[in-house]
Design a protein around this motif. Structure first.
Motif, short mmCIF file in Angstrom:
data_model
loop_
_atom_site.label_atom_id
_atom_site.label_comp_id
_atom_site.label_asym_id
_atom_site.label_seq_id
_atom_site.Cartn_x
_atom_site.Cartn_y
_atom_site.Cartn_z
N UNK A 86 3.62 12.41 -3.94
CA UNK A 86 3.64 11.23 -3.19
C UNK A 86 4.12 10.75 -1.72
N UNK A 87 5.55 11.90 -1.72
CA UNK A 87 6.38 11.90 -1.07
C UNK A 87 5.10 12.23 0.59
N UNK A 88 4.16 13.34 0.60
CA UNK A 88 3.47 13.69 1.14
C UNK A 88 2.81 12.86 2.12
N UNK A 89 2.27 12.22 1.08
CA UNK A 89 1.10 10.67 0.84
C UNK A 89 1.79 10.27 1.70
N UNK A 116 5.49 15.21 8.48
CA UNK A 116 5.30 15.34 6.69
C UNK A 116 6.58 16.34 6.44
N UNK A 117 7.06 16.33 4.86
CA UNK A 117 8.32 16.75 4.02
C UNK A 117 8.63 17.90 3.95
N UNK A 118 6.86 18.78 4.39
CA UNK A 118 6.58 20.34 3.93
C UNK A 118 6.91 20.67 5.59
N UNK A 119 7.48 20.21 6.27
CA UNK A 119 7.29 20.86 8.36
C UNK A 119 9.12 20.57 7.55
N UNK A 120 9.39 20.13 6.99
CA UNK A 120 11.27 19.70 7.61
C UNK A 120 11.55 20.85 7.67
N UNK A 123 0.88 -1.58 -0.19
CA UNK A 123 0.17 -0.06 -0.09
C UNK A 123 0.75 1.40 -0.19
N UNK A 124 1.85 1.57 1.18
CA UNK A 124 2.86 2.69 1.16
C UNK A 124 3.37 2.64 -0.37
N UNK A 125 4.18 1.13 -0.92
CA UNK A 125 4.95 1.80 -2.09
C UNK A 125 3.61 2.12 -3.25
N UNK A 126 3.01 1.29 -3.42
CA UNK A 126 2.07 2.33 -4.70
C UNK A 126 1.09 3.46 -4.51
N UNK A 142 3.88 10.49 3.34
CA UNK A 142 4.60 11.03 5.43
C UNK A 142 2.92 10.52 5.93
N UNK A 143 1.82 11.00 5.06
CA UNK A 143 0.72 10.76 6.00
C UNK A 143 0.58 9.07 6.61
N UNK A 144 0.49 9.08 4.88
CA UNK A 144 0.27 7.07 5.98
C UNK A 144 0.77 7.02 6.30
N UNK A 145 2.10 7.21 6.71
CA UNK A 145 2.69 6.22 7.82
C UNK A 145 3.28 6.89 9.02
#
Length: 210
Positions: free
Chosen positions: A129-132, A141-145, A35-38, A134-137
C-alpha cells in the motif's frame, strides 16, 4: 468486536490517512484524496488476496470502504491544521505497517498453513500500500529510502507467525508482532536506523559496472 477485525480496521484507517496526507501534500481535490486513501488503505490486502486466490476482503466486508472514505474526508478538511504533514505521514505509515504485518501473516497462515507464506503475505500486506501510494503521488518510493522499512514488516510478521506456531495466546502473538514491527520502523524514523547498503569496489562507479 473481534480484536483481529479491530486491528484490521485500524490498519486500514491509518494507512488511508497516510494516503490522504500524501494527497494533501500534492494539493489534490477530494477525488484524489479518496483515491489515494483507498489505494493505500487496502492496496496491500488486495494484492495479498489476489495472490492467494481468495475473495478480496473489502469486497466481502464493505465496512472497509466506509472506513477509507470517512478517513479521506476527515483528512481533507483537517490536513491544513497539521504542522508537519510529512512527519505525521511517516508515523501513520509505521502504525499501518505494524498492524498489516500481523494481519497479513495471520491470513496467510490461516489460508495456507505455511509459516514461510505467512511471513511473505505479512510483508506484502504491510508494504504494498505504501509503495502504491508513493507511486501514485509521485513521491520517492519507500523502497529507495535509506532507513529500515521492509525489515520492520519481516520482523513483525515473523514474531506473530512464530508465536502462533509455538501455541502462544493469540493476543500475545498479535501484540508482539505489532510492537516489534512498530519499534523497528519507529526507530528508523526517529534515529535513522538502516541496514548496510551495497557499495561498488573502490575506483569503480556504479554506471561503469557491466
Amino acid at each position: 468486536m473481534d480484536p483481529v477485525l479491530f486491528l484490521d480496521y485500524c490498519g486500514v484507517a491509518v494507512f488511508a490517512a497516510a494516503g490522504a496526507l500524501a494527497a494533501s501534500r500534492k494539493q489534490m481535490d477530494i477525488i484524489g484524496f479518496l483515491f489515494l486513501a483507498g489505494a493505500t488503505g487496502v492496496g496491500g490486502g488486495t494484492f495479498r488476496d489476489l495472490i492467494m486466490g481468495v475473495p478480496v476482503f473489502w469486497m466481502v466486508n464493505h465496512d472497509y470502504v466506509l472506513i477509507w472514505t470517512a478517513t479521506a474526508i476527515l483528512v481533507f478538511f483537517t490536513a491544513h491544521r497539521v504542522e508537519s504533514r510529512y512527519k505525521l505521514l511517516l508515523w501513520l505509515d509505521a502504525l499501518g505497517l505494524a498492524a498489516f504485518a500481523v494481519m497479513g501473516a495471520a491470513k496467510g497462515l490461516s489460508v495456507t498453513g505455511s509459516p514461510i507464506i505467512a511471513i511473505i503475505m505479512g510483508v506484502l500486506t504491510a508494504t504494498f500500500g505504501g509503495i502504491l501510494r508513493d507511486l501514485l503521488a509521485g513521491e520517492p518510493s519507500v523502497l529507495l529510502r535509506p532507513e529500515v522499512y521492509i525489515t520492520a514488516a519481516v520482523g513483525g510478521a515473523s514474531v506473530y507467525t512464530l508465536g502462533e506456531l509455538a501455541g502462544m495466546p493469540l493476543l500475545f502473538c498479535q501484540l508482539g508482532g505489532f510492537l516489534v514491527a512498530f519499534v523497528i520502523r519507529g526507530g528508523a524514523i526517529r534515529f535513522g536506523w538502516r541496514i548496510p547498503r551495497y557499495k561498488s569496489r573502490p575506483g569503480r562507479r556504479p554506471e561503469d559496472i557491466p
